[in-house]
Write an enzyme that holds these catalytic residues in place. Structure first.
Site, PDB file in Angstrom:
ATOM      1  N   GLU A   1       0.918  -1.333   0.295  1.00 40.48           N
ATOM      2  CA  GLU A   1       0.146  -0.329  -0.324  1.00 40.48           C
ATOM      3  C   GLU A   1       1.024   1.418  -0.304  1.00 40.48           C
ATOM      4  O   GLU A   1       1.820   1.011   0.541  1.00 40.48           O
ATOM      5  CB  GLU A   1      -0.821  -0.082   0.798  1.00 40.48           C
ATOM      6  CG  GLU A   1      -1.916  -1.040   1.138  1.00 40.48           C
ATOM      7  CD  GLU A   1      -2.937  -1.080   2.013  1.00 40.48           C
ATOM      8  OE1 GLU A   1      -3.672  -1.325   2.130  1.00 40.48           O
ATOM      9  OE2 GLU A   1      -2.541  -0.661   3.395  1.00 40.48           O
TER      10      GLU A   1
ATOM     11  N   CYS B   1       2.871   8.650   0.807  1.00 39.63           N
ATOM     12  CA  CYS B   1       3.884   7.652   2.041  1.00 39.63           C
ATOM     13  C   CYS B   1       3.939   6.673   1.162  1.00 39.63           C
ATOM     14  O   CYS B   1       2.972   5.927  -0.104  1.00 39.63           O
ATOM     15  CB  CYS B   1       2.691   7.983   2.865  1.00 39.63           C
ATOM     16  SG  CYS B   1       2.940   6.771   4.200  1.00 39.63           S
TER      17      CYS B   1
ATOM     18  N   CYS C   1       6.538  -6.478   7.381  1.00 41.60           N
ATOM     19  CA  CYS C   1       7.918  -6.059   8.499  1.00 41.60           C
ATOM     20  C   CYS C   1       7.951  -6.813   9.600  1.00 41.60           C
ATOM     21  O   CYS C   1       7.246  -7.671  10.257  1.00 41.60           O
ATOM     22  CB  CYS C   1       7.351  -4.793   9.332  1.00 41.60           C
ATOM     23  SG  CYS C   1       8.342  -3.711   9.974  1.00 41.60           S
TER      24      CYS C   1
ATOM     25  N   CYS D   1       6.049  -3.451  16.651  1.00 38.94           N
ATOM     26  CA  CYS D   1       5.554  -2.514  17.016  1.00 38.94           C
ATOM     27  C   CYS D   1       3.771  -2.713  18.067  1.00 38.94           C
ATOM     28  O   CYS D   1       3.542  -3.012  16.961  1.00 38.94           O
ATOM     29  CB  CYS D   1       5.902  -1.274  17.102  1.00 38.94           C
ATOM     30  SG  CYS D   1       7.364  -1.204  15.943  1.00 38.94           S
TER      31      CYS D   1
ATOM     32  N   CYS E   1       0.903  -0.792  15.952  1.00 41.92           N
ATOM     33  CA  CYS E   1       1.063  -1.117  14.351  1.00 41.92           C
ATOM     34  C   CYS E   1       0.826  -1.910  13.940  1.00 41.92           C
ATOM     35  O   CYS E   1       1.146  -3.117  14.049  1.00 41.92           O
ATOM     36  CB  CYS E   1       2.818  -0.312  13.919  1.00 41.92           C
ATOM     37  SG  CYS E   1       2.544  -0.185  12.537  1.00 41.92           S
TER      38      CYS E   1
ATOM     39  N   GLY F   1       6.541  -1.630   6.110  1.00 39.39           N
ATOM     40  CA  GLY F   1       8.275  -1.940   6.196  1.00 39.39           C
ATOM     41  C   GLY F   1       8.996  -0.934   6.952  1.00 39.39           C
ATOM     42  O   GLY F   1       8.817   0.267   7.449  1.00 39.39           O
ATOM     43  N   GLU F   2      10.692  -1.464   7.639  1.00 43.04           N
ATOM     44  CA  GLU F   2      11.357  -0.682   8.026  1.00 43.04           C
ATOM     45  C   GLU F   2      12.462   0.035   7.442  1.00 43.04           C
ATOM     46  O   GLU F   2      13.360  -0.924   6.664  1.00 43.04           O
ATOM     47  CB  GLU F   2      11.839  -1.245   9.538  1.00 43.04           C
ATOM     48  CG  GLU F   2      13.009  -0.596   9.865  1.00 43.04           C
ATOM     49  CD  GLU F   2      12.490   0.494  10.282  1.00 43.04           C
ATOM     50  OE1 GLU F   2      12.374   0.737  11.071  1.00 43.04           O
ATOM     51  OE2 GLU F   2      13.913   1.066  10.019  1.00 43.04           O
TER      52      GLU F   2
ATOM     53  N   SER G   1      11.732   7.389   7.680  1.00 40.33           N
ATOM     54  CA  SER G   1      11.221   7.166   9.544  1.00 40.33           C
ATOM     55  C   SER G   1      12.332   5.480   9.412  1.00 40.33           C
ATOM     56  O   SER G   1      11.571   4.713   8.692  1.00 40.33           O
ATOM     57  CB  SER G   1       9.721   7.308   9.020  1.00 40.33           C
ATOM     58  OG  SER G   1       9.516   6.640  10.437  1.00 40.33           O
TER      59      SER G   1
ATOM     60  N   SER H   1      10.356   6.854  14.679  1.00 38.54           N
ATOM     61  CA  SER H   1       9.207   6.792  15.935  1.00 38.54           C
ATOM     62  C   SER H   1      10.315   6.245  17.805  1.00 38.54           C
ATOM     63  O   SER H   1      10.630   5.142  17.306  1.00 38.54           O
ATOM     64  CB  SER H   1       8.880   5.379  15.097  1.00 38.54           C
ATOM     65  OG  SER H   1       8.542   5.612  13.613  1.00 38.54           O
ATOM     66  N   LEU H   2       9.897   7.194  17.896  1.00 31.01           N
ATOM     67  CA  LEU H   2      10.301   7.843  19.551  1.00 31.01           C
ATOM     68  C   LEU H   2       9.259   6.791  20.224  1.00 31.01           C
ATOM     69  O   LEU H   2       9.356   5.800  20.880  1.00 31.01           O
ATOM     70  CB  LEU H   2      10.783   9.072  19.655  1.00 31.01           C
ATOM     71  CG  LEU H   2      11.684   8.677  21.064  1.00 31.01           C
ATOM     72  CD1 LEU H   2      12.521   8.520  21.124  1.00 31.01           C
ATOM     73  CD2 LEU H   2      11.642  10.107  21.596  1.00 31.01           C
ATOM     74  N   HIS H   3       8.544   7.744  20.246  1.00 28.54           N
ATOM     75  CA  HIS H   3       6.698   7.115  21.806  1.00 28.54           C
ATOM     76  C   HIS H   3       6.942   6.834  22.731  1.00 28.54           C
ATOM     77  O   HIS H   3       5.830   6.550  22.834  1.00 28.54           O
ATOM     78  CB  HIS H   3       6.183   5.397  20.504  1.00 28.54           C
ATOM     79  CG  HIS H   3       6.072   5.802  18.631  1.00 28.54           C
ATOM     80  ND1 HIS H   3       5.470   6.560  18.324  1.00 28.54           N
ATOM     81  CD2 HIS H   3       6.383   5.157  17.801  1.00 28.54           C
ATOM     82  CE1 HIS H   3       5.622   6.597  17.154  1.00 28.54           C
ATOM     83  NE2 HIS H   3       5.680   5.065  17.585  1.00 28.54           N
TER      84      HIS H   3
ATOM     85  N   ASN I   1      -4.302   6.008  15.646  1.00 27.07           N
ATOM     86  CA  ASN I   1      -5.028   5.950  14.916  1.00 27.07           C
ATOM     87  C   ASN I   1      -5.338   4.245  15.127  1.00 27.07           C
ATOM     88  O   ASN I   1      -4.298   3.048  14.881  1.00 27.07           O
ATOM     89  CB  ASN I   1      -4.770   4.984  13.294  1.00 27.07           C
ATOM     90  CG  ASN I   1      -4.474   7.360  12.801  1.00 27.07           C
ATOM     91  OD1 ASN I   1      -5.083   7.992  13.001  1.00 27.07           O
ATOM     92  ND2 ASN I   1      -3.057   7.683  12.035  1.00 27.07           N
TER      93      ASN I   1
ATOM     94  N   CYS J   1      -1.586   6.690   9.133  1.00 22.66           N
ATOM     95  CA  CYS J   1      -0.633   6.059   9.874  1.00 22.66           C
ATOM     96  C   CYS J   1      -0.579   4.779  10.759  1.00 22.66           C
ATOM     97  O   CYS J   1      -1.019   5.214  11.507  1.00 22.66           O
ATOM     98  CB  CYS J   1       0.606   7.041  10.975  1.00 22.66           C
ATOM     99  SG  CYS J   1       1.809   8.118  10.432  1.00 22.66           S
TER     100      CYS J   1
HETATM  101  N1  SAH Z   1       8.519   1.693  10.532  1.00 26.52           N
HETATM  102  C1  SAH Z   1       9.030   2.761   9.613  1.00 26.52           C
HETATM  103  C2  SAH Z   1       8.333   3.314   9.280  1.00 26.52           C
HETATM  104  C3  SAH Z   1       6.737   3.359   8.628  1.00 26.52           C
HETATM  105  S1  SAH Z   1       5.674   3.981  10.331  1.00 26.52           S
HETATM  106  C4  SAH Z   1       9.154   2.645  11.415  1.00 26.52           C
HETATM  107  O1  SAH Z   1       8.672   2.868  12.763  1.00 26.52           O
HETATM  108  O2  SAH Z   1       9.705   4.898  11.790  1.00 26.52           O
HETATM  109  C5  SAH Z   1       5.363   5.572  10.059  1.00 26.52           C
HETATM  110  C6  SAH Z   1       4.877   5.905  11.430  1.00 26.52           C
HETATM  111  O3  SAH Z   1       3.348   6.004  11.711  1.00 26.52           O
HETATM  112  C7  SAH Z   1       5.492   5.726  12.642  1.00 26.52           C
HETATM  113  O4  SAH Z   1       6.103   6.336  13.304  1.00 26.52           O
HETATM  114  C8  SAH Z   1       4.763   4.517  13.257  1.00 26.52           C
HETATM  115  O5  SAH Z   1       5.378   4.551  15.146  1.00 26.52           O
HETATM  116  C9  SAH Z   1       3.411   5.262  12.738  1.00 26.52           C
HETATM  117  N2  SAH Z   1       2.386   4.459  13.366  1.00 26.52           N
HETATM  118  C10 SAH Z   1       2.455   2.786  13.329  1.00 26.52           C
HETATM  119  N3  SAH Z   1       0.755   2.607  13.951  1.00 26.52           N
HETATM  120  C11 SAH Z   1       0.669   4.302  14.085  1.00 26.52           C
HETATM  121  C12 SAH Z   1      -1.103   4.547  15.089  1.00 26.52           C
HETATM  122  N4  SAH Z   1      -1.501   2.912  14.847  1.00 26.52           N
HETATM  123  N5  SAH Z   1      -0.682   5.016  15.297  1.00 26.52           N
HETATM  124  C13 SAH Z   1      -0.301   6.474  15.159  1.00 26.52           C
HETATM  125  N6  SAH Z   1       0.873   5.890  14.447  1.00 26.52           N
HETATM  126  C14 SAH Z   1       1.221   5.052  13.949  1.00 26.52           C
HETATM  127 FE1  SF4 Z   2       7.631  -1.997  11.455  1.00 29.55          FE
HETATM  128 FE2  SF4 Z   2       7.261   0.531  11.592  1.00 29.55          FE
HETATM  129 FE3  SF4 Z   2       5.168  -1.112  12.307  1.00 29.55          FE
HETATM  130 FE4  SF4 Z   2       7.072  -1.083  13.924  1.00 29.55          FE
HETATM  131  S1  SF4 Z   2       5.880   1.143  13.476  1.00 29.55           S
HETATM  132  S2  SF4 Z   2       5.892  -2.751  12.657  1.00 29.55           S
HETATM  133  S3  SF4 Z   2       8.606  -0.744  12.624  1.00 29.55           S
HETATM  134  S4  SF4 Z   2       6.033  -0.351  10.084  1.00 29.55           S
END
Ligand code: SAH
Ligand code: SF4
Length: 402
Positions: free
Chosen positions: A129, A143, A150, A154, A157, A205-206, A237, A259-261, A336, A379
């Site tokens: 996608e 995007c 992946c 996380c 995600c 993906g990463e 990212s 992606s700190l979180h 989200n 996201c």
């Molecule tokens: N794998 C990479 C890039 C893809 S994710 C990474 O993790 O950075 C893109 C962004 O969306 C990341 O910051 C991820 O943490 C965030 N993200 C993932 N799931 C989410 C969700 N359910 N709600 C909001 N942001 C989310």
């Molecule tokens: Fe993979 Fe990024 Fe989602 Fe983490 S946030 S599972 S690294 S796509």
């Protein structure tokens, strides 16, 4: 709706399984002379393909590659017949050996806010996608995905719940941009209006687990004789693959997003499990050392707001402390939701209170308006039905077993 996995709405899972089995048999016995796809190739690969096909000397091949490059990446040509500065017989020979193709758009959904989510087929059973978001950056951002699924998990995600199928090639990454440019009529023949100005590697993906292909794709996308999206408008990212951060900067000069979180290791270990390997202190050191980082090139820190998990005032203050000395901006992302997600989004007032603390410390901390939520394009909501099959499942599918 693409909920619970893109392909299900238009392709029964059983068919997807069948396709996967077909993929493996294609890999085992490729056709004798497959027409190579020039779209998505780097300059060097394009030149090499011409040398091999026509036994051109390298100088001639470079000149020819420059011509074809402009047609493919500047004009968006899909047919050699359009290449009017190339002799007719050469165009015919090119058409015998090569194609200029895009990934197939299997599904396109347009959100009420103008966001467009695409499901693109890279091959049988390999769907990814990508999402076009208007009014981001100078005009709009695309995007893109770097992998199918992946390997990281996380916990917030959706993509993380999908097993990795494989890395995308550089051509498949560039192919996402080209397919969307077609759909947006974004080539010169479509008029002057620029709709796509930025690329973010924030899809499935990463990217830093697929750095070589991501770097080659960025070379193609940023080339001034073609698609010409400046490297400063391309953001990669990462969840924090520390050893690959410097190589990313050196190879691409792309903007970096992290992606700190979470602001402490015990919580980040849970939310972003790669933290167990590369904890926060190592991640912040790698950020300070990111090539080219400075006030004009800040690092974006993404922070998803999870109700009662990471959204307290104390954590906002800790975030400020953590970022000391790093030229940074912070993107607060309202969580989200997706079906079965174990978290909830923080209430709006909580997100604003958190943003206030970070703002008062002098950091830009925009709250990212969720885009395309109604089509699960926001996201972390991306997920396709392409799942990695065990060898036994592929054998069963081939044998026609249920
Ligand atoms: N794998 C990479 C890039 C893809 S994710 C990474 O993790 O950075 C893109 C962004 O969306 C990341 O910051 C991820 O943490 C965030 N993200 C993932 N799931 C989410 C969700 N359910 N709600 C909001 N942001 C989310
Ligand atoms: Fe993979 Fe990024 Fe989602 Fe983490 S946030 S599972 S690294 S796509």
């Amino acid at each position: 709706m693409l909920d619970g996995g893109g392909a299900s709405a238009y392709m029964p899972l059983a068919m997807a399984e069948l396709d996967l089995s077909r993929r493996s048999s294609i890999a085992a016995a490729p056709p004798a002379h497959p027409a190579a796809n020039l779209a998505g190739m780097t300059r060097d690969a394009l030149k090499e393909a011409l040398v091999r096909a026509f036994e051109l000397d390298p100088r001639k091949a470079r000149m020819r590659a420059t011509q074809i490059w402009r047609w493919i990446y500047h004009y968006g040509a899909t047919d050699f017949a359009a290449m009017t500065d190339i002799a007719k017989d050469m165009r015919a020979r090119l058409a015998e050996r090569f194609v200029i193709a895009r990934p197939e758009i299997v599904e396109r959904q347009v959100s009420s806010d103008g966001t467009r989510k695409y499901l693109l087929r890279m091959g049988p059973g390999v769907d990814v996608e990508c999402v076009f978001i208007p009014d981001v950056g100078r005009a709009g951002a695309l995007c893109v995905s770097s992998q199918v699924g992946c390997t990281l998990n996380c916990t917030f995600c959706h993509t993380g719940t999908q097993a990795l199928v494989r890395n995308l090639t550089a051509a498949e990454i560039v192919g996402q941009v080209m397919a969307v440019k077609d759909d947006l009529c974004e080539w010169p023949s479509g008029g002057d209006e620029r709709r796509l100005s930025n690329i973010v590697f924030m899809g499935m993906g990463e990217p830093l687990y697929n750095l070589d292909n991501v770097a080659s794709a960025i070379d193609v996308l940023s080339d001034g004789d073609g698609i010409s999206i400046s490297r400063r408008r391309i953001t990669v990212s990462t969840s924090g693959v520390v050893p690959q951060m410097r190589p990313l900067g050196e190879a691409t000069s792309a903007m970096l997003a992290i992606s700190l979180h979470a602001v402490n290791d015990p919580l980040r270990d849970v939310l972003v499990p790669i933290n167990r390997k590369y904890p926060i202190a190592a991640l912040m050191d790698a950020c300070r050392a990111y090539p080219g980082v400075g006030n004009a090139r800040r690092i974006t820190f993404e922070y998803v707001m999870l109700k009662g998990v990471n959204d307290s005032d104390a954590e906002a203050r800790e975030l400020v402390r953590l970022l000391k000395g790093v030229p940074a901006k912070i993107n607060l992302i309202p969580f989200n939701p997706w079906p079965g997600a174990p978290y909830e989004c923080s209430p709006w007032a909580r997100i604003e209170a958190f943003a206030d603390i970070v703002n008062r410390a002098g950091y830009a901390s925009p709250i990212r308006t969720p885009r395309g939520r109604d089509i699960l394009a926001a996201c972390g909501q991306l997920k396709s039905e392409s799942v990695k099959k065990r060898a036994s499942e592929i054998r069963r599918a081939r044998a026609g077993a249920p």
